[in-house]
Design a protein around this motif. Structure first.
Motif, PDB file in Angstrom:
ATOM      1  N   CYS A  38     -93.373 -55.806 -61.745  1.00  0.00           N
ATOM      2  CA  CYS A  38     -92.040 -55.659 -61.153  1.00  0.00           C
ATOM      3  C   CYS A  38     -91.869 -54.272 -60.543  1.00  0.00           C
ATOM      4  CB  CYS A  38     -90.967 -55.909 -62.211  1.00  0.00           C
ATOM      5  SG  CYS A  38     -90.804 -57.633 -62.722  1.00  0.00           S
ATOM      6  N   GLY A  39     -92.371 -53.258 -61.243  1.00  0.00           N
ATOM      7  CA  GLY A  39     -92.292 -51.905 -60.702  1.00  0.00           C
ATOM      8  C   GLY A  39     -93.047 -51.770 -59.396  1.00  0.00           C
ATOM      9  N   ARG A  40     -94.207 -52.400 -59.320  1.00  0.00           N
ATOM     10  CA  ARG A  40     -94.999 -52.338 -58.090  1.00  0.00           C
ATOM     11  C   ARG A  40     -94.290 -53.031 -56.938  1.00  0.00           C
ATOM     12  NH1 ARG A  40     -98.577 -55.116 -55.160  1.00  0.00           N
ATOM     13  NH2 ARG A  40     -98.180 -57.029 -56.333  1.00  0.00           N
ATOM     14  N   MET A  41     -93.562 -54.100 -57.241  1.00  0.00           N
ATOM     15  CA  MET A  41     -92.930 -54.891 -56.194  1.00  0.00           C
ATOM     16  C   MET A  41     -91.684 -54.227 -55.617  1.00  0.00           C
ATOM     17  SD  MET A  41     -93.329 -58.737 -57.761  1.00  0.00           S
ATOM     18  CE  MET A  41     -92.462 -59.477 -56.381  1.00  0.00           C
ATOM     19  N   VAL A  42     -91.050 -53.319 -56.360  1.00  0.00           N
ATOM     20  CA  VAL A  42     -89.817 -52.702 -55.869  1.00  0.00           C
ATOM     21  C   VAL A  42     -90.058 -51.329 -55.248  1.00  0.00           C
ATOM     22  CG1 VAL A  42     -88.417 -53.952 -57.544  1.00  0.00           C
ATOM     23  CG2 VAL A  42     -89.270 -51.681 -58.121  1.00  0.00           C
ATOM     24  N   VAL A  43     -91.315 -50.922 -55.126  1.00  0.00           N
ATOM     25  CA  VAL A  43     -91.607 -49.645 -54.469  1.00  0.00           C
ATOM     26  C   VAL A  43     -91.235 -49.761 -52.995  1.00  0.00           C
ATOM     27  CG1 VAL A  43     -93.427 -48.042 -53.785  1.00  0.00           C
ATOM     28  CG2 VAL A  43     -93.437 -49.029 -56.082  1.00  0.00           C
ATOM     29  N   PRO A  44     -90.332 -48.918 -52.495  1.00  0.00           N
ATOM     30  CA  PRO A  44     -89.901 -49.040 -51.096  1.00  0.00           C
ATOM     31  C   PRO A  44     -90.961 -48.532 -50.128  1.00  0.00           C
ATOM     32  CG  PRO A  44     -88.867 -47.137 -52.108  1.00  0.00           C
ATOM     33  CD  PRO A  44     -89.630 -47.831 -53.195  1.00  0.00           C
ATOM     34  N   GLU A  45     -90.811 -48.910 -48.880  1.00  0.00           N
ATOM     35  CA  GLU A  45     -91.743 -48.464 -47.848  1.00  0.00           C
ATOM     36  C   GLU A  45     -91.686 -46.943 -47.718  1.00  0.00           C
ATOM     37  OE1 GLU A  45     -92.682 -49.240 -43.070  1.00  0.00           O
ATOM     38  OE2 GLU A  45     -91.011 -50.251 -44.081  1.00  0.00           O
ATOM     39  N   GLY A  46     -92.845 -46.338 -47.609  1.00  0.00           N
ATOM     40  CA  GLY A  46     -92.927 -44.891 -47.523  1.00  0.00           C
ATOM     41  C   GLY A  46     -93.120 -44.218 -48.866  1.00  0.00           C
ATOM     42  N   THR A  47     -93.082 -44.999 -49.937  1.00  0.00           N
ATOM     43  CA  THR A  47     -93.300 -44.486 -51.289  1.00  0.00           C
ATOM     44  C   THR A  47     -94.436 -45.264 -51.923  1.00  0.00           C
ATOM     45  OG1 THR A  47     -90.939 -43.991 -51.481  1.00  0.00           O
ATOM     46  CG2 THR A  47     -92.207 -44.035 -53.518  1.00  0.00           C
ATOM     47  N   GLU A  48     -95.264 -44.583 -52.706  1.00  0.00           N
ATOM     48  CA  GLU A  48     -96.441 -45.245 -53.259  1.00  0.00           C
ATOM     49  C   GLU A  48     -96.498 -45.211 -54.778  1.00  0.00           C
ATOM     50  OE1 GLU A  48    -100.116 -44.040 -51.530  1.00  0.00           O
ATOM     51  OE2 GLU A  48     -99.315 -43.894 -49.493  1.00  0.00           O
ATOM     52  N   ASN A  49     -95.521 -44.606 -55.430  1.00  0.00           N
ATOM     53  CA  ASN A  49     -95.617 -44.410 -56.870  1.00  0.00           C
ATOM     54  C   ASN A  49     -94.372 -44.893 -57.599  1.00  0.00           C
ATOM     55  OD1 ASN A  49     -96.840 -41.564 -55.535  1.00  0.00           O
ATOM     56  ND2 ASN A  49     -98.216 -42.690 -56.880  1.00  0.00           N
ATOM     57  N   VAL A  50     -94.553 -45.112 -58.902  1.00  0.00           N
ATOM     58  CA  VAL A  50     -93.451 -45.408 -59.818  1.00  0.00           C
ATOM     59  C   VAL A  50     -93.443 -44.319 -60.889  1.00  0.00           C
ATOM     60  CG1 VAL A  50     -92.533 -47.042 -61.515  1.00  0.00           C
ATOM     61  CG2 VAL A  50     -93.593 -47.894 -59.416  1.00  0.00           C
ATOM     62  N   ILE A  51     -92.272 -43.829 -61.226  1.00  0.00           N
ATOM     63  CA  ILE A  51     -92.133 -42.840 -62.291  1.00  0.00           C
ATOM     64  C   ILE A  51     -91.965 -43.574 -63.623  1.00  0.00           C
ATOM     65  CG2 ILE A  51     -90.795 -40.909 -63.173  1.00  0.00           C
ATOM     66  CD1 ILE A  51     -92.236 -40.298 -60.581  1.00  0.00           C
ATOM     67  N   VAL A  52     -92.812 -43.277 -64.591  1.00  0.00           N
ATOM     68  CA  VAL A  52     -92.723 -43.891 -65.920  1.00  0.00           C
ATOM     69  C   VAL A  52     -92.191 -42.847 -66.893  1.00  0.00           C
ATOM     70  CG1 VAL A  52     -93.958 -45.066 -67.769  1.00  0.00           C
ATOM     71  CG2 VAL A  52     -94.649 -45.417 -65.390  1.00  0.00           C
ATOM     72  N   LEU A  53     -91.068 -43.175 -67.529  1.00  0.00           N
ATOM     73  CA  LEU A  53     -90.416 -42.256 -68.464  1.00  0.00           C
ATOM     74  C   LEU A  53     -90.483 -42.839 -69.873  1.00  0.00           C
ATOM     75  CD1 LEU A  53     -88.645 -39.772 -69.113  1.00  0.00           C
ATOM     76  CD2 LEU A  53     -86.646 -41.172 -68.545  1.00  0.00           C
ATOM     77  N   PHE A  54     -91.194 -42.165 -70.767  1.00  0.00           N
ATOM     78  CA  PHE A  54     -91.254 -42.573 -72.168  1.00  0.00           C
ATOM     79  C   PHE A  54     -90.154 -41.838 -72.933  1.00  0.00           C
ATOM     80  CE2 PHE A  54     -95.482 -43.817 -70.888  1.00  0.00           C
ATOM     81  CZ  PHE A  54     -95.748 -44.932 -71.666  1.00  0.00           C
ATOM     82  N   ASP A  55     -89.217 -42.600 -73.471  1.00  0.00           N
ATOM     83  CA  ASP A  55     -88.159 -42.026 -74.299  1.00  0.00           C
ATOM     84  C   ASP A  55     -88.644 -42.041 -75.753  1.00  0.00           C
ATOM     85  OD1 ASP A  55     -85.932 -41.249 -75.659  1.00  0.00           O
ATOM     86  OD2 ASP A  55     -84.555 -42.646 -74.666  1.00  0.00           O
ATOM     87  N   LEU A  56     -88.990 -40.871 -76.275  1.00  0.00           N
ATOM     88  CA  LEU A  56     -89.520 -40.761 -77.635  1.00  0.00           C
ATOM     89  C   LEU A  56     -88.448 -40.399 -78.656  1.00  0.00           C
ATOM     90  CD1 LEU A  56     -92.886 -38.904 -76.891  1.00  0.00           C
ATOM     91  CD2 LEU A  56     -92.498 -41.352 -77.183  1.00  0.00           C
ATOM     92  N   SER A  57     -87.188 -40.593 -78.301  1.00  0.00           N
ATOM     93  CA  SER A  57     -86.110 -40.332 -79.256  1.00  0.00           C
ATOM     94  C   SER A  57     -86.260 -41.235 -80.477  1.00  0.00           C
ATOM     95  CB  SER A  57     -84.749 -40.583 -78.599  1.00  0.00           C
ATOM     96  OG  SER A  57     -84.585 -39.781 -77.450  1.00  0.00           O
ATOM     97  N   ASP A  58     -86.186 -40.644 -81.667  1.00  0.00           N
ATOM     98  CA  ASP A  58     -86.280 -41.384 -82.936  1.00  0.00           C
ATOM     99  C   ASP A  58     -87.596 -42.139 -83.078  1.00  0.00           C
ATOM    100  OD1 ASP A  58     -83.667 -40.554 -83.617  1.00  0.00           O
ATOM    101  OD2 ASP A  58     -82.813 -42.202 -82.444  1.00  0.00           O
ATOM    102  N   PHE A  59     -88.625 -41.686 -82.389  1.00  0.00           N
ATOM    103  CA  PHE A  59     -89.939 -42.330 -82.490  1.00  0.00           C
ATOM    104  C   PHE A  59     -90.578 -41.981 -83.826  1.00  0.00           C
ATOM    105  CE2 PHE A  59     -94.563 -42.001 -82.016  1.00  0.00           C
ATOM    106  CZ  PHE A  59     -94.877 -43.278 -81.576  1.00  0.00           C
TER     107      PHE A  59
END
Length: 261
Positions: A218-239
Motif C-alpha cells: 500500500c505504501g508503494r502504491m501511494v507514492v506520488p509522481e516525482g517521489t520515490e521513497n516512503v518514510i517508515v516511523l517506528f514508534d517505540l513508546s512503551d516498547f
C-alpha cells in the motif's frame, strides 16, 4: 527583542542516478538492463528456478493451489523390461519450470502499474551500485518473490476477504499496529508502526506476515509522481521485550534490502 533564528536545514533529495539526471554511462547501463531483461522475458536467457526466500534462512512455502509448487515425485527404479534401454528412453518428461519468461513479464507489469518503468528499475540498479549483472539478478529475484508470495491477492482482495483467509487481519488495522498517514514536506508518504501493540502470540504468524506485506505494498502504491521513497516511523513508546518479534524484523529487513529498494 530580536526574533529567534531558525536552525532548520531543509532536506535536499538526491538526484544523482535518477531519471532526468543520468550520465551517458548510466543511460547506457539502463539501456543494457532493458535489453537483457527482455531477453529473459522472451526466453532467450535461461531463468534460475531457485525460489527466493522471504527472509534470510527461511524459504516460504507455496500453498497447494499452485500446481507448480508441488514436490516432485521420487524417481522410480527402472523395471525388469526397461533394462538395456538408454536413460533418455526410460526417464519421464522433464518437469515444467516454476518460473517462465511470460510469468515474470506479467509480474513485472503488475509491479509497475502506474509507475514510470525507468524509475522503477533504476531503484534496483542503484541498489547494486550500477553493476548490471547484480541489478538484473536482484530484479528477477524480486519478480519471482512476488509470484511466490502471491502479492496480487493483497491488491485484489478486499479487507474482508483477506480477514477471512488470514484470521485477525482486520484486527491488525483496527488496533493501529501499522498504518499510512500523511506525508513529509517532500511528499513522501509516512508509514507508522506502533510496536507496543504487537504481541507475537496474539495472531497467526501468517497473518502478521501478510499484513506486513500488505502495508508495504500500500505504501508503494501511494507514492506520488516525482517521489520515490516512503518514510517508515517506528514508534517505540512503551516498547518492551514482550513486543519483540525477530521473525518480523528479519522479514522487514529482507524485504527492504532485496525487494523494496
Amino acid at each position: 527583542m530580536s526574533a529567534a533564528v531558525s536552525t532548520y536545514i531543509p532536506t535536499v533529495l538526491p538526484t544523482e542516478g535518477r531519471l532526468g539526471h543520468l550520465t551517458p554511462e548510466q543511460t547506457e547501463t539502463l539501456k543494457q538492463f532493458w535489453a537483457q531483461l527482455y531477453d529473459v522475458f522472451n526466453g532467450k536467457t535461461p531463468i534460475d528456478q531457485t525460489v527466493p526466500s522471504s527472509f534470510k534462512g527461511q524459504a516460504r512455502e507455496v500453498e497447494g493451489d499452485d500446481a507448480s509448487a508441488a514436490p516432485a515425485a521420487p524417481a522410480q527404479k527402472p523395471g525388469w523390461f526397461s533394462r538395456g534401454k538408454s536413460a533418455s528412453e526410460t526417464s519421464t518428461a522433464p518437469a515444467a519450470p516454476r518460473f517462465t519468461g511470460q510469468d515474470l513479464q506479467k509480474a513485472f507489469w503488475k509491479l509497475t502499474m502506474m509507475d514510470h518503468p525507468d524509475v522503477l528499475v533504476l531503484k534496483y540498479i542503484r541498489a547494486r551500485k550500477w553493476i548490471l549483472a547484480d541489478a538484473l539478478k536482484m530484479f528477477i529475484n524480486c519478480l519471482k518473490w512476488r509470484i511466490v508470495e502471491r502479492m496480487d491477492e493483497l491488491i485484489q482482495l478486499s479487507d474482508q476477504e483477506l480477514d477471512a483467509k488470514y484470521p485477525k487481519f482486520i484486527e491488525q488495522m483496527r488496533m493501529g499496529k501499522g498504518y499510512l498517514r500523511g506525508a513529509d514536506p517532500h511528499g513522501r508518504p509516512m508509514s507508522v508502526i506502533n510496536t507496543r501493540f504487537h504481541f507475537k502470540g496474539d495472531q497467526p504468524a501468517e497473518t502478521i506476515h501478510r499484513f506486513t506485506l500488505h502495508t508495504m505494498e500500500c505504501g508503494r502504491m501511494v507514492v506520488p509522481e516525482g517521489t520515490e521513497n516512503v518514510i517508515v516511523l517506528f514508534d517505540l513508546s512503551d516498547f518492551g521485550l514482550q513486543n519483540m518479534d525477530w521473525g518480523f524484523v528479519r522479514l522487514f529487513v529482507q524485504c527492504f534490502e532485496s525487494y523494496f529498494p
